[in-house]
Design an enzyme around this catalytic site. Structure first.
Site, short mmCIF file in Angstrom:
data_model
loop_
_atom_site.label_atom_id
_atom_site.label_comp_id
_atom_site.label_asym_id
_atom_site.label_seq_id
_atom_site.Cartn_x
_atom_site.Cartn_y
_atom_site.Cartn_z
N GLU A 113 0.88 -1.18 0.00
CA GLU A 113 0.00 0.00 0.00
C GLU A 113 0.91 1.22 0.00
O GLU A 113 1.63 1.47 0.97
CB GLU A 113 -0.90 0.05 1.23
CG GLU A 113 -1.79 1.29 1.21
CD GLU A 113 -2.58 1.51 2.49
OE1 GLU A 113 -3.70 2.04 2.40
OE2 GLU A 113 -2.07 1.17 3.57
N HIS A 126 -13.14 4.62 7.75
CA HIS A 126 -12.33 4.50 8.97
C HIS A 126 -13.04 5.16 10.14
O HIS A 126 -13.46 6.32 10.04
CB HIS A 126 -10.96 5.16 8.76
CG HIS A 126 -10.15 4.51 7.69
ND1 HIS A 126 -10.39 4.73 6.34
CD2 HIS A 126 -9.12 3.62 7.75
CE1 HIS A 126 -9.54 4.01 5.63
NE2 HIS A 126 -8.76 3.33 6.45
N LYS A 179 -13.65 -1.90 2.35
CA LYS A 179 -12.72 -1.84 3.48
C LYS A 179 -13.37 -1.07 4.63
O LYS A 179 -13.80 0.07 4.45
CB LYS A 179 -11.40 -1.16 3.11
CG LYS A 179 -10.44 -1.09 4.31
CD LYS A 179 -9.20 -0.25 4.05
CE LYS A 179 -8.37 -0.13 5.33
NZ LYS A 179 -7.26 0.82 5.22
N GLN A 239 -0.85 -2.35 14.19
CA GLN A 239 -0.36 -3.23 13.11
C GLN A 239 0.82 -4.08 13.58
O GLN A 239 1.77 -3.55 14.15
CB GLN A 239 0.09 -2.39 11.91
CG GLN A 239 -1.05 -1.86 11.07
CD GLN A 239 -0.58 -0.94 9.96
OE1 GLN A 239 0.58 -0.56 9.90
NE2 GLN A 239 -1.49 -0.57 9.07
N SER A 254 3.93 -10.99 27.01
CA SER A 254 3.88 -12.46 27.13
C SER A 254 4.68 -13.17 26.05
O SER A 254 4.61 -12.81 24.87
CB SER A 254 2.44 -12.94 27.08
OG SER A 254 2.41 -14.35 27.13
N LYS A 259 -7.23 -14.52 36.78
CA LYS A 259 -7.24 -15.94 37.17
C LYS A 259 -8.42 -16.31 38.08
O LYS A 259 -8.96 -17.41 37.99
CB LYS A 259 -5.92 -16.30 37.85
CG LYS A 259 -4.73 -16.17 36.92
CD LYS A 259 -3.43 -16.62 37.56
CE LYS A 259 -2.28 -16.42 36.60
NZ LYS A 259 -1.07 -17.12 36.97
N ASN A 304 -5.57 -21.02 35.69
CA ASN A 304 -4.68 -20.39 34.70
C ASN A 304 -4.84 -21.04 33.34
O ASN A 304 -4.14 -20.72 32.40
CB ASN A 304 -3.21 -20.44 35.15
CG ASN A 304 -2.62 -21.83 35.01
OD1 ASN A 304 -3.32 -22.83 35.24
ND2 ASN A 304 -1.36 -21.92 34.63
N ASP A 339 -0.33 -23.60 37.46
CA ASP A 339 0.69 -22.68 37.99
C ASP A 339 1.54 -23.30 39.09
O ASP A 339 2.76 -23.23 39.08
CB ASP A 339 0.02 -21.42 38.58
CG ASP A 339 -0.17 -20.32 37.55
OD1 ASP A 339 0.56 -20.34 36.53
OD2 ASP A 339 -1.03 -19.46 37.76
N ALA A 362 -1.68 -11.76 46.89
CA ALA A 362 -2.80 -12.63 47.29
C ALA A 362 -3.76 -12.86 46.11
O ALA A 362 -4.92 -13.19 46.30
CB ALA A 362 -3.54 -12.01 48.47
N ALA A 418 -2.00 -16.18 41.26
CA ALA A 418 -0.71 -16.87 41.35
C ALA A 418 -0.28 -17.03 42.80
O ALA A 418 0.28 -18.06 43.19
CB ALA A 418 0.36 -16.10 40.57
N ARG A 466 -6.67 -8.65 52.45
CA ARG A 466 -6.59 -9.69 51.42
C ARG A 466 -5.58 -10.76 51.82
O ARG A 466 -5.80 -11.96 51.58
CB ARG A 466 -6.18 -9.09 50.07
CG ARG A 466 -7.34 -8.43 49.34
CD ARG A 466 -7.14 -8.43 47.84
NE ARG A 466 -7.36 -9.75 47.26
CZ ARG A 466 -7.14 -10.04 45.99
NH1 ARG A 466 -6.69 -9.12 45.16
NH2 ARG A 466 -7.35 -11.26 45.51
N GLN A 514 4.31 -24.84 33.81
CA GLN A 514 2.85 -24.80 33.65
C GLN A 514 2.46 -24.95 32.17
O GLN A 514 1.37 -25.42 31.85
CB GLN A 514 2.26 -23.53 34.26
CG GLN A 514 2.79 -22.19 33.76
CD GLN A 514 2.14 -21.70 32.50
OE1 GLN A 514 0.98 -22.00 32.24
NE2 GLN A 514 2.88 -20.96 31.70
#
Length: 537
Positions: free
Chosen positions: A57, A147, A174, A240, A272, A321, A342, A359, A395, A398, A422, A512
């Protein structure tokens, strides 16, 4: 009526290509070319071809100076790939701020000089298409685009928008919208599937990080093309991916209508390594699946929206979780005891969701290995954790898993959390003690304690943070950090300097992941491959 489930599943009934096919889909990959000079554009076009793009493009609005007659000839002549010309005005999110007639004249000229595609905005499409009526080269196509940088409209409104675009005489539709939450993307998938009944191809993309999955999964639902950048960070629209990631990380060419979708549910998820791990593993064993990052704000709404059995399994990370457990139809007894999952598997026969917790196995095994290695303890029936004082920071899901696992192994558990209530709540549940995070600075009932951080403190990008001051680490014989980006956090570095054995979160991550992979695929985990992949980070 919520027909998302029906529609998202219906695409699986589509084209089944033979396993010998290199490509399982017809979706094209387009590299946006944005540069200030024509010379730089020509260089980038070659890079696009080398990166595996099917077409480019050419964003004319990014050029600092532009002589239509000369420059268009050069760009078309020098381009090693088919060309899509876009001259995006400011009123549609582009950079062009000049005379409208000159803009449209330049696009008509590109058509005359041999462009393969031209993108014109819905607002001017009727006028443009009328002006080229009877003059269009045989293979030339007009993309009519809309758009929306604010949100993603309802399915009904999107359907009306597609109809309006088709009425202009568009060869290709589009639509690009913006995701306020990941559930918005499902409506774009629905529209893409719906559009298969017409003969007009559709490009349907959702911008922003929450819309990222639209760019990877569009071949599953029959989208005409997706965009991938030739280098990281240089994007023509928010969210993107790079061409390299689409082709080698997400195996874009291998995604077909029957490809199962897996992914990590979290907030954040950008850090991740799970997509790298699982996609490479899927590829190595020939499993027809793709693993993507799901940036989720509301886990219940997410699981309800993507309820097709094609969305077959999920890894859950911070902060979902505990909430994910509540969404499951059945929960493994261990996960129920921990109070967090998990891993969620959707049963293919009826779509019911099963929750697991893998875990604690990975983390506790890594900590035991660390203790045995550092003290030359031979592996006996008793865990090296038995009788140890085990301090868990956090707490959440995990934290619950680590506390449960340590208690099962005979350790005395202390929960430390920013909010004492907690900490107390979890301590009461598993039978342990509670302190605040601030208390840890002077917490020293015995030497040789074990510390496990289960919070995100110290995770990229906030790598200078640590949950506990360095001087307090002298009381610990082993320190574990669930954070694995970076591999050696500030906490681990300072613990090692204080004389403690350290165990990285990557050990827990790998441990895990073995079980999750097996639950996802029904195949044995390629353990050596997992370790090889993680060793790169």
């Amino acid at each position: 009526m919520d027909s998302t489930n029906v529609l998202l599943a219906s695409s699986s009934a589509g084209l089944k290509m033979g396993s010998k096919e290199i490509r399982k889909n017809q979706t094209l990959l387009c590299a946006p070319i944005m540069a200030e000079t024509v010379d730089k554009m020509v260089i980038n076009m070659d890079k696009a071809k080398q990166s595996g793009a099917d077409l480019v493009e050419i964003r004319l609005d990014s050029l600092k100076s532009f002589n239509p007659y000369e420059d268009l000839k050069t760009l078309i002549k020098e381009c090693p790939l088919p060309t899509l010309f876009t001259y995006r005005p400011k009123w549609e999110g582009g950079q062009y701020d000049g005379d409208e007639k000159k803009r449209l004249d330049a696009l008509r000229l590109a058509m005359e000089f041999g462009a393969d595609y031209i993108d014109v905005e819905l607002q001017v499409a009727h006028e443009f298409n009328e002006s080229i009526s009877g003059k269009k080269p045989e293979k030339f196509k007009v993309v009519v685009s809309s758009h929306n940088y604010h949100d993603t409209p309802s399915v009904e409104d999107l359907g009306n928008l597609v109809a309006r675009i088709q009425e202009t005489g568009a060869d290709i539709v589009k639509i690009a919208t913006t995701a306020l939450e990941i559930s918005d993307v499902a409506r774009i998938f629905q529209i893409t599937v719906h559009s298969q009944v017409s003969s007009v191809p559709i490009i349907a993309i959702v911008m922003g990080e929450r819309g990222f999955i639209s760019r990877i999964l569009c071949p599953k639902f029959g989208g005409f093309l997706s965009f991938g950048t030739i280098e990281s960070g240089v994007v023509s629209a928010p969210g993107q991916p790079t061409m390299k990631d689409l082709l080698t990380l997400y195996n874009f060419r291998e995604i077909g209508p029957d490809t199962k979708v897996f992914g990590i549910i979290g907030k954040p998820v950008g850090h991740s390594k799970s997509p790298i791990l699982y996609n490479e593993a899927f590829k190595s064993v020939g499993f027809n699946g793709v693993y993507v990052p799901f940036l989720v704000d509301d886990v219940a709404k997410f699981l309800q929206t993507y309820s097709s059995i094609d969305f077959a399994g999920f890894s859950c990370t911070i902060p979902h979780k505990e909430d994910a457990l509540k969404c499951c139809d059945e929960v493994d007894p261990v996960a129920k005891s921990i109070g967090a999952v998990n891993c969620v598997i959707r049963r293919p026969t009826d779509g019911k969701m099963f929750g697991y917790n893998t875990d604690y196995v990975g983390a506790i095994s890594a900590i035991e290995d660390g203790l045995q290695g550092s003290h030359n303890i031979s592996a006996t029936a008793d865990s090296p954790l038995a009788g140890k004082l085990f301090v868990v920071i956090g707490a959440g899901g995990a934290g619950k898993a680590l506390a449960y696992g340590a208690k099962e192994k005979g350790a005395q558990v202390v929960i430390a959390n920013r909010t004492y209530d907690r900490a107390r709540e979890l301590a009461n549940t598993i039978g342990g003690d509670a302190v605040t995070l601030a208390d840890l600075e002077n917490f020293h009932p015995v030497d040789g304690m074990i510390l496990a951080n289960t919070t995100s403190i110290g995770m990229q990008p906030k790598v200078d943070e640590t949950p506990i001051p360095k001087h307090a680490l002298r009381s610990y014989s082993l320190v574990f950090d669930a954070v694995y980006t970076p591999k050696i956090t500030r906490l681990l570095r300072e613990a090692e300097e204080s004389g403690a054995t350290i165990v990285s979160g990557s050990e827990m991550f790998i441990g895990q992941a073995y079980e999750q992979f097996e639950r996802f695929t029904g195949l044995p985990a390629p353990k050596q491959l997992f370790r090889k992949i993680m060793a790169k980070f």
